[in-house]
Design a protein around this motif. Structure first.
Motif, PDB file in Angstrom:
ATOM      1  N   VAL A  95      -7.929   0.267  -8.383  1.00  0.00           N
ATOM      2  CA  VAL A  95      -7.261   1.436  -7.819  1.00  0.00           C
ATOM      3  C   VAL A  95      -7.612   2.671  -8.659  1.00  0.00           C
ATOM      4  O   VAL A  95      -7.766   2.603  -9.884  1.00  0.00           O
ATOM      5  CB  VAL A  95      -5.738   1.196  -7.775  1.00  0.00           C
ATOM      6  CG1 VAL A  95      -5.191   0.896  -9.153  1.00  0.00           C
ATOM      7  CG2 VAL A  95      -5.003   2.367  -7.165  1.00  0.00           C
ATOM      8  N   PHE A 130      -0.933   8.262  -7.273  1.00  0.00           N
ATOM      9  CA  PHE A 130      -1.812   7.410  -6.477  1.00  0.00           C
ATOM     10  C   PHE A 130      -2.204   8.156  -5.208  1.00  0.00           C
ATOM     11  O   PHE A 130      -1.350   8.778  -4.559  1.00  0.00           O
ATOM     12  CB  PHE A 130      -1.093   6.120  -6.085  1.00  0.00           C
ATOM     13  CG  PHE A 130      -0.711   5.266  -7.256  1.00  0.00           C
ATOM     14  CD1 PHE A 130      -1.589   4.330  -7.759  1.00  0.00           C
ATOM     15  CD2 PHE A 130       0.541   5.412  -7.853  1.00  0.00           C
ATOM     16  CE1 PHE A 130      -1.230   3.539  -8.842  1.00  0.00           C
ATOM     17  CE2 PHE A 130       0.899   4.629  -8.933  1.00  0.00           C
ATOM     18  CZ  PHE A 130       0.012   3.687  -9.426  1.00  0.00           C
ATOM     19  N   TYR A 182     -10.131   4.832 -13.165  1.00  0.00           N
ATOM     20  CA  TYR A 182     -10.383   3.742 -12.230  1.00  0.00           C
ATOM     21  C   TYR A 182      -9.905   2.460 -12.910  1.00  0.00           C
ATOM     22  O   TYR A 182     -10.452   2.037 -13.927  1.00  0.00           O
ATOM     23  CB  TYR A 182     -11.882   3.656 -11.913  1.00  0.00           C
ATOM     24  CG  TYR A 182     -12.214   2.606 -10.892  1.00  0.00           C
ATOM     25  CD1 TYR A 182     -11.897   2.802  -9.543  1.00  0.00           C
ATOM     26  CD2 TYR A 182     -12.849   1.421 -11.255  1.00  0.00           C
ATOM     27  CE1 TYR A 182     -12.205   1.848  -8.600  1.00  0.00           C
ATOM     28  CE2 TYR A 182     -13.158   0.459 -10.312  1.00  0.00           C
ATOM     29  CZ  TYR A 182     -12.838   0.675  -8.981  1.00  0.00           C
ATOM     30  OH  TYR A 182     -13.129  -0.282  -8.031  1.00  0.00           O
ATOM     31  N   SER A 198      -3.753   3.723  -1.338  1.00  0.00           N
ATOM     32  CA  SER A 198      -4.192   2.905  -2.464  1.00  0.00           C
ATOM     33  C   SER A 198      -3.263   1.707  -2.638  1.00  0.00           C
ATOM     34  O   SER A 198      -2.070   1.781  -2.335  1.00  0.00           O
ATOM     35  CB  SER A 198      -4.238   3.735  -3.741  1.00  0.00           C
ATOM     36  OG  SER A 198      -2.959   4.206  -4.048  1.00  0.00           O
ATOM     37  N   ASP A 252      -5.923  -5.335  -7.012  1.00  0.00           N
ATOM     38  CA  ASP A 252      -7.035  -4.664  -6.345  1.00  0.00           C
ATOM     39  C   ASP A 252      -7.333  -3.405  -7.138  1.00  0.00           C
ATOM     40  O   ASP A 252      -6.408  -2.677  -7.492  1.00  0.00           O
ATOM     41  CB  ASP A 252      -6.659  -4.280  -4.904  1.00  0.00           C
ATOM     42  CG  ASP A 252      -6.718  -5.473  -3.980  1.00  0.00           C
ATOM     43  OD1 ASP A 252      -6.630  -6.608  -4.501  1.00  0.00           O
ATOM     44  OD2 ASP A 252      -6.848  -5.278  -2.765  1.00  0.00           O
ATOM     45  N   VAL A 287       0.847  -1.194   0.000  1.00  0.00           N
ATOM     46  CA  VAL A 287       0.000   0.000   0.000  1.00  0.00           C
ATOM     47  C   VAL A 287       0.882   1.244   0.000  1.00  0.00           C
ATOM     48  O   VAL A 287       1.938   1.265   0.647  1.00  0.00           O
ATOM     49  CB  VAL A 287      -0.904  -0.010   1.261  1.00  0.00           C
ATOM     50  CG1 VAL A 287      -1.663   1.292   1.377  1.00  0.00           C
ATOM     51  CG2 VAL A 287      -1.850  -1.187   1.229  1.00  0.00           C
ATOM     52  N   VAL A 305      -2.501  -5.170 -11.922  1.00  0.00           N
ATOM     53  CA  VAL A 305      -3.371  -4.623 -10.886  1.00  0.00           C
ATOM     54  C   VAL A 305      -4.205  -5.763 -10.340  1.00  0.00           C
ATOM     55  O   VAL A 305      -4.899  -6.447 -11.094  1.00  0.00           O
ATOM     56  CB  VAL A 305      -4.283  -3.520 -11.470  1.00  0.00           C
ATOM     57  CG1 VAL A 305      -5.215  -2.979 -10.405  1.00  0.00           C
ATOM     58  CG2 VAL A 305      -3.437  -2.418 -12.068  1.00  0.00           C
TER      59      VAL A 305
END
Lengths: 592, 128
Positions: A241, A276, A260, A280, A239, A220, A237
């Motif tokens: 973000v 970011f 997104y 995130s 998750d 994160v 990717v």
């Protein structure tokens, strides 16, 4: 990147200290033999420090932490293999090789098998191997100087190449021994002190991130972060973000504006800037471990992952003994007994050092996750102190790690240029000091040009290839040459040619296939598990077939290699070739 | 390169041997002459020493390789073991990041001890 005054200061201090030591050490270098074998005055402890200093390359200092950041616990096989290579060297090669009196690998080949053809093949391979190993060092130098000064990649390559050239030209091995020993302690200091300091910072830090490394989630960004992609990458990717893209692609997902991004793999071209928001999840380059839980767990890559691990273990265990800059240093031991003692010290010194890059790799997963986006994970050691501490302490620690990294490529490049030069000057040109200096130029210019042309890959992985090459060529020659009377020159030549041809033939397709995890891709990326046994078998079988050509003096050579030092059978081939080197080595050798 | 080729072709039968580290030159023991002359006795002794040394090295290398080859297999076949923690540290990180180095140091120490013992035994035999 902005100028980092602290890091630059550290590098300048180290560079000045290195040059001073090299000049001071070269005051007494006079004869050719001084240059080549350092008069064998060097004690076991200092020799061990010099070997370790020479051996701890950019791959060890920067590469391991970068791979741990990216691949997690499976990357720890690199430091294990780099150390275990010395164990194999000690078990099978160290003392007999020293007693053989050979001062380079080609010289060993000829001393054992009386074949000048074999000597020529070995010479070519030593030079190729030295260059193969030099290129990643110079590339790492370019990356480091680009990271801390912004002077550009090629500038860094040239600066390090010039320093190495002047250093080797100034004093040969004798000065280099002193410089190498000094650089081991520099590197140990430069990795331990920041590691301890950053651990203290980490333990005193907010508990929020403390458990993050075991959760099945990606790393994160702890605060809002802007990442600039320097070279084109594929981003994975896992998750979803939100990201604000500037200078993005014309089509596809990563276009300018707030985007997104759903789970998937997306290409990002050079120059893209991604911003970011705080908290995130971090998208990672396609070949890195996306989730912290899989990062922390070993061997979840299935059978092909297991194969890659085994192949890496094989390359590093058996490759170390075939690296030219490692072997030439053993000649500076006065006897087989000292060669063994020196290796034992080296095992200890490497073991202590290798505890620390892992710490950098783990912490950088928490504090510099943006390297996972750019893919420049090799810069983790350099950037971590500044990312964890935003005050002058962070700057100072960053200066220390930058100096250590600089020491890492300087010392390994010194050693490699020296050994390539040693081989070139004694085999290609007659051994005169003037020729020696011309050869230094040849030995250092070629890899510099290669480093300027080639694009950088992960340092540890490039170095892994050099290890595979060394293991597939010189490991069979050394081990069979020392322990098996039946080895013939024809067998040795076929083994060398088979091993090197197999490894070189994997180069191009291995790069094309990239990071696929199929069996074939794994074998092409890390071929040792196939090439080493094949080369070994070819050597044995051809030797068997040419049984009649076993040299007549094999018993005498075996006696010299294995008889205890006290009996005085040791005979220094460089001394026979280049004449006496002084009073110190007049004891304990039989004359004819 | 010429030096060794010459000796290969016309090896001198007798040599003067200057021994290392022997205080006060005594008469050269007959066995050392035998070693130099490469008769069957000398050759058998060297072969014996080589076998002893190689056996020791192979045993130690075998132990090391067995341990290091077993670890990935263990992690792969026992996922629970790969997930275990000791004092809050993941067991695999401890096993791969710390323990191999003292282990290799120990093996190295043993190999020096064994090799030197074999050489002492050889010397004892020669200087009998």
């Amino acid at each position: 990147m902005e100028w980092n005054v602290w890091a630059l200061g550290g590098i300048v201090v180290l560079g000045v200290a290195t040059c001073t030591l090299a000049l001071w050490g070269s005051r007494t270098a006079r004869t050719t033999s001084d240059f080549l074998v350092a008069r064998r005055w060097v004690g076991s402890e200092r020799n061990a420090a010099a070997i370790s200093g020479e051996y701890l390359s950019a791959a060890s200092f920067l590469g391991i932490a970068g791979l741990v950041l990216k691949d997690g616990v499976d990357a720890l096989w690199y430091p294990i293999g780099f150390t275990a290579g010395y164990l194999a060297l000690m078990l099978f090669v160290a003392a007999p090789l020293r007693r053989s009196g050979a001062y380079t690998l080609p010289d060993f080949a000829e001393a054992r098998l009386n074949s000048s053809r074999l000597r020529r093949v070995a010479t070519v391979l030593v030079v190729v191997l030295g260059w193969l190993y030099l290129v990643p060092q110079l590339q790492a130098a370019g990356v480091t100087l680009a990271t801390v000064t912004g002077m550009g990649y090629s500038g860094g390559v040239v600066v390090v190449a010039v320093i190495v050239f002047l250093g080797v030209l100034g004093g040969g091995v004798r000065a280099v021994t002193l410089v190498q020993a000094f650089q081991y302690w520099v590197k140990l200091f430069a990795i331990t002190v920041p590691a301890f300091a950053l651990c203290v910072v980490f333990l005193g830090d907010d508990a929020l991130y403390r458990n993050g490394l075991t959760e099945p989630a990606p790393p994160v960004f702890e605060r809002a972060t802007t990442v600039r992609i320097e070279t084109a990458v594929e981003l994975r990717v896992t998750d979803p973000v939100w990201v604000r893209v500037t200078n993005g692609a014309d089509h596809g997902v990563l276009q300018d504006g707030a985007v997104y991004v759903r789970p998937g793999v997306y290409p990002a071209h050079a120059g893209t800037e991604l911003r970011f928001p705080a908290g995130s999840p971090v998208p990672v380059v396609a070949d890195a471990e996306p989730s912290n839980a899989s990062w922390a767990r070993p061997e979840h890559g299935g059978a092909s992952g297991l194969l890659e691990t085994y192949s890496l273990i094989m390359a590093t265990f058996l490759g170390t003994m075939g690296l030219p800059h490692v072997l030439v240093r053993f000649y500076t031991n006065p006897s087989g007994y000292h060669a063994r003692r020196t290796t034992l010290f080296v095992l200890g010194m490497l073991g202590v050092f290798y505890l620390f890059p892992t710490i950098f790799g783990m912490l950088s997963r928490l504090y510099t996750p943006r390297l996972l986006v750019t893919g420049h994970t090799d810069a983790a050691v350099l950037l971590l102190p500044g990312a964890m501490l935003h005050n002058w302490v962070g700057g100072l620690l960053g200066a220390i790690t930058a100096a250590g990294a600089f020491a890492a490529f300087l010392s390994t490049s010194f050693g490699l240029v020296m050994s390539v030069t040693g081989v070139l000057s004694s085999d290609v040109l007659p051994g005169q000091v003037r020729d020696f200096r011309v050869t230094v130029a040849v030995a250092s210019v070629v890899p510099t040009l290669l480093a300027l042309v080639l694009v950088e890959r992960d340092i540890s992985e490039t170095v892994g290839l050099a290890f595979a090459m060394a293991a597939s060529t010189f490991f069979p020659l050394l081990v069979l040459g020392i322990w098996w009377r039946g080895l013939t020159a024809a067998g040795a030549v076929s083994g060398l040619l088979t091993g090197s041809a197999l490894v070189l033939s994997t180069l191009a397709p291995g790069l094309l296939l990239g990071d696929s995890t199929s069996w074939w891709a794994v074998l092409l990326r890390q071929p040792a598990v196939v090439t080493v046994p094949v080369a070994f078998l070819v050597t044995v079988l051809v030797s068997r077939a040419t049984r009649g050509q076993v040299p007549a003096d094999v018993s005498r050579v075996m006696l010299r290699m294995h008889a205890p030092d006290r009996l005085g059978f040791i005979r220094d081939r460089a001394v026979e070739r280049f004449g006496q080197t002084g009073g110190a080595d007049r004891r304990g050798r039989h004359r004819r | 390169m010429s030096a060794s080729k010459d000796t290969g072709e016309r090896a001198p039968r007798r040599k003067r041997v200057v021994l290392a580290d022997r205080r006060g030159t005594r008469e050269v023991p007959r066995t050392i002459m035998e070693l130099e002359e490469q008769n069957s006795v000398g050759e058998a002794m060297v072969t014996h020493l080589m076998k002893a040394q190689l056996r020791g090295s192979l045993v130690l290398a075998g132990v090391t390789v067995a341990v290091f080859l077993a670890l990935p297999l263990l992690f792969w076949s026992l996922p629970d073991f790969a997930r275990a923690t000791v004092f809050g540290i993941h067991l695999p990180w401890l096993i791969l990041g710390v323990l191999p180095f003292p282990f290799m140091g120990l093996i190295g120490y043993l190999s020096v001890r064994w090799a030197e013992r074999h050489e002492r035994e050889f010397l004892h035999m020669v200087e009998r």
